[in-house]
Write a protein that holds these residues in place. Structure first.
Motif, short mmCIF file in Angstrom:
data_model
loop_
_atom_site.label_atom_id
_atom_site.label_comp_id
_atom_site.label_asym_id
_atom_site.label_seq_id
_atom_site.Cartn_x
_atom_site.Cartn_y
_atom_site.Cartn_z
N GLN A 26 0.80 -1.04 0.25
CA GLN A 26 0.33 0.18 0.03
C GLN A 26 1.22 1.53 -0.12
OE1 GLN A 26 0.07 -2.26 2.85
NE2 GLN A 26 0.54 -1.32 4.41
N ASP A 27 1.83 1.03 0.23
CA ASP A 27 3.20 2.03 0.76
C ASP A 27 3.77 2.86 -1.38
OD1 ASP A 27 2.39 2.59 2.68
OD2 ASP A 27 3.55 1.93 3.63
N ASN A 28 3.26 2.00 -1.45
CA ASN A 28 4.07 1.39 -3.09
C ASN A 28 4.32 2.99 -4.47
OD1 ASN A 28 5.68 0.05 -2.62
ND2 ASN A 28 4.90 -1.64 -3.75
N TRP A 29 3.39 4.04 -3.61
CA TRP A 29 2.51 5.48 -4.15
C TRP A 29 3.53 5.60 -5.86
CZ3 TRP A 29 5.55 9.36 -3.87
CH2 TRP A 29 6.74 9.23 -3.04
N ASN A 43 15.03 14.92 -11.22
CA ASN A 43 16.33 14.01 -10.39
C ASN A 43 15.31 13.63 -9.06
OD1 ASN A 43 18.22 13.29 -9.01
ND2 ASN A 43 18.89 14.84 -8.85
N MET A 44 15.80 12.96 -8.46
CA MET A 44 15.31 12.71 -6.98
C MET A 44 15.99 12.83 -6.06
SD MET A 44 12.92 9.49 -6.16
CE MET A 44 13.49 8.49 -5.89
N ILE A 45 15.44 13.08 -4.52
CA ILE A 45 16.60 12.86 -3.41
C ILE A 45 15.69 12.85 -2.80
CG2 ILE A 45 18.59 13.99 -4.21
CD1 ILE A 45 17.49 16.59 -2.45
N VAL A 46 16.32 12.04 -1.15
CA VAL A 46 15.98 11.80 -0.34
C VAL A 46 16.71 12.76 1.12
CG1 VAL A 46 14.99 10.32 1.71
CG2 VAL A 46 15.02 9.55 -0.69
N THR A 47 16.05 13.10 1.74
CA THR A 47 16.15 13.87 2.93
C THR A 47 16.79 13.36 4.36
OG1 THR A 47 14.52 15.71 3.28
CG2 THR A 47 16.17 16.65 1.97
N ASP A 48 17.67 14.11 5.46
CA ASP A 48 17.96 12.92 6.57
C ASP A 48 16.77 12.93 7.00
OD1 ASP A 48 20.64 12.88 6.02
OD2 ASP A 48 21.16 14.63 7.41
N ASP A 49 15.26 13.89 7.11
CA ASP A 49 14.50 13.51 7.67
C ASP A 49 13.15 12.62 7.42
OD1 ASP A 49 13.24 15.25 5.20
OD2 ASP A 49 13.56 17.25 6.95
N GLY A 50 13.94 11.87 6.22
CA GLY A 50 13.32 10.61 4.67
C GLY A 50 12.05 11.73 4.19
N LEU A 51 11.53 12.90 4.04
CA LEU A 51 11.48 13.88 2.74
C LEU A 51 11.60 12.83 1.62
CD1 LEU A 51 10.27 17.16 3.74
CD2 LEU A 51 8.83 15.26 4.14
N ILE A 52 11.33 13.02 0.68
CA ILE A 52 11.38 12.47 -0.81
C ILE A 52 11.66 13.59 -1.75
CG2 ILE A 52 11.01 11.31 -3.14
CD1 ILE A 52 9.81 9.24 -0.31
N ILE A 54 11.64 15.34 -5.24
CA ILE A 54 11.54 15.03 -7.32
C ILE A 54 11.54 16.74 -7.54
CG2 ILE A 54 10.25 13.90 -8.53
CD1 ILE A 54 8.86 12.40 -6.79
N ALA A 55 12.32 16.58 -8.42
CA ALA A 55 12.33 17.46 -9.22
C ALA A 55 11.99 17.08 -10.96
CB ALA A 55 13.92 18.25 -9.21
N GLY A 56 11.70 18.00 -11.59
CA GLY A 56 10.47 17.89 -12.88
C GLY A 56 9.50 18.24 -13.22
N ASN A 57 8.37 18.07 -14.53
CA ASN A 57 7.56 18.58 -14.43
C ASN A 57 7.20 20.14 -14.33
OD1 ASN A 57 6.64 16.07 -15.20
ND2 ASN A 57 5.68 15.69 -13.30
N VAL A 62 7.84 18.22 -2.97
CA VAL A 62 8.46 17.11 -1.72
C VAL A 62 6.84 16.19 -0.95
CG1 VAL A 62 8.96 17.45 0.66
CG2 VAL A 62 9.47 19.61 -1.07
N TYR A 63 6.90 14.87 -0.37
CA TYR A 63 6.30 13.91 0.03
C TYR A 63 6.90 13.32 0.71
CZ TYR A 63 3.72 14.73 -4.92
OH TYR A 63 3.48 15.24 -5.92
N GLU A 64 5.87 13.00 1.47
CA GLU A 64 6.53 11.81 3.17
C GLU A 64 6.09 10.85 2.32
OE1 GLU A 64 2.97 12.73 5.70
OE2 GLU A 64 4.00 13.93 6.52
N GLN A 65 7.25 9.91 2.65
CA GLN A 65 7.52 8.33 2.16
C GLN A 65 5.80 7.41 1.63
OE1 GLN A 65 10.80 6.00 3.90
NE2 GLN A 65 11.57 7.75 4.39
N ASN A 66 5.41 8.05 2.53
CA ASN A 66 3.95 7.32 2.38
C ASN A 66 2.67 7.98 1.46
OD1 ASN A 66 2.90 9.81 3.21
ND2 ASN A 66 1.29 8.73 5.37
N GLY A 67 3.31 9.04 0.41
CA GLY A 67 2.58 9.29 -0.82
C GLY A 67 2.20 10.69 -0.63
N THR A 68 2.41 11.15 0.91
CA THR A 68 1.18 13.08 1.25
C THR A 68 2.27 13.51 0.38
OG1 THR A 68 0.82 11.45 3.18
CG2 THR A 68 0.19 14.23 3.18
N LEU A 69 1.53 14.46 0.01
CA LEU A 69 2.02 15.81 -0.71
C LEU A 69 2.64 16.73 0.61
CD1 LEU A 69 3.61 17.74 -3.14
CD2 LEU A 69 1.07 18.21 -3.56
#
Length: 117
Positions: A26-29, A43-52, A54-57, A62-69
């Motif tokens: 369920q977390d494979n968003w 490009n994509m980076i993951v910061t120390d606080d776990g935020l993802i 993503i550059a593009g479009n 910036v997303y949480e690991q569960n897909g929440t914007l």
């Protein structure tokens, strides 16, 4: 795209995905074909606080690991290709495409600080 970019972008993206860890189905968003943030991602980076990040479009999302914007940066980001964050939380983006190239800096809240070509 030069040879270094064609090698580094997939390697960095792969390593960032490894940092996400083993998600439950369920977390494979981030694998979803319908999720708009991945389509066209450069490009994509993951910061120390776990935020993802993503550059593009023409944006940085910036997303949480569960897909929440969490937030989006859109000002002055046409042809956005890369994202990086400094130790104070300032956000840097590189743009290139029809222009020669542009470096853009935002403060942690998303306010544009400067943009140079």
């Amino acid at each position: 795209m030069n040879i270094i970019q064609s090698i580094l972008i997939p390697v960095i993206s792969f390593l960032a995905c490894l940092m996400i860890g083993n998600a439950a189905p369920q977390d494979n968003w981030y694998k979803s074909d319908s999720w708009g943030g991945v389509s066209g991602a450069e490009n994509m980076i993951v910061t120390d606080d776990g935020l993802i990040w993503i550059a593009g479009n023409d944006k940085i999302a910036v997303y949480e690991q569960n897909g929440t914007l969490v937030k989006e940066f859109t000002q002055d980001l046409a042809d956005c290709k890369d994202v990086e964050i400094d130790s104070q939380g300032n956000v840097y983006a590189i743009r290139y495409g029809s222009e020669l190239g542009r470096l853009v800096k935002f403060d942690p809240s998303g306010q544009l600080i400067w943009s140079v070509q």
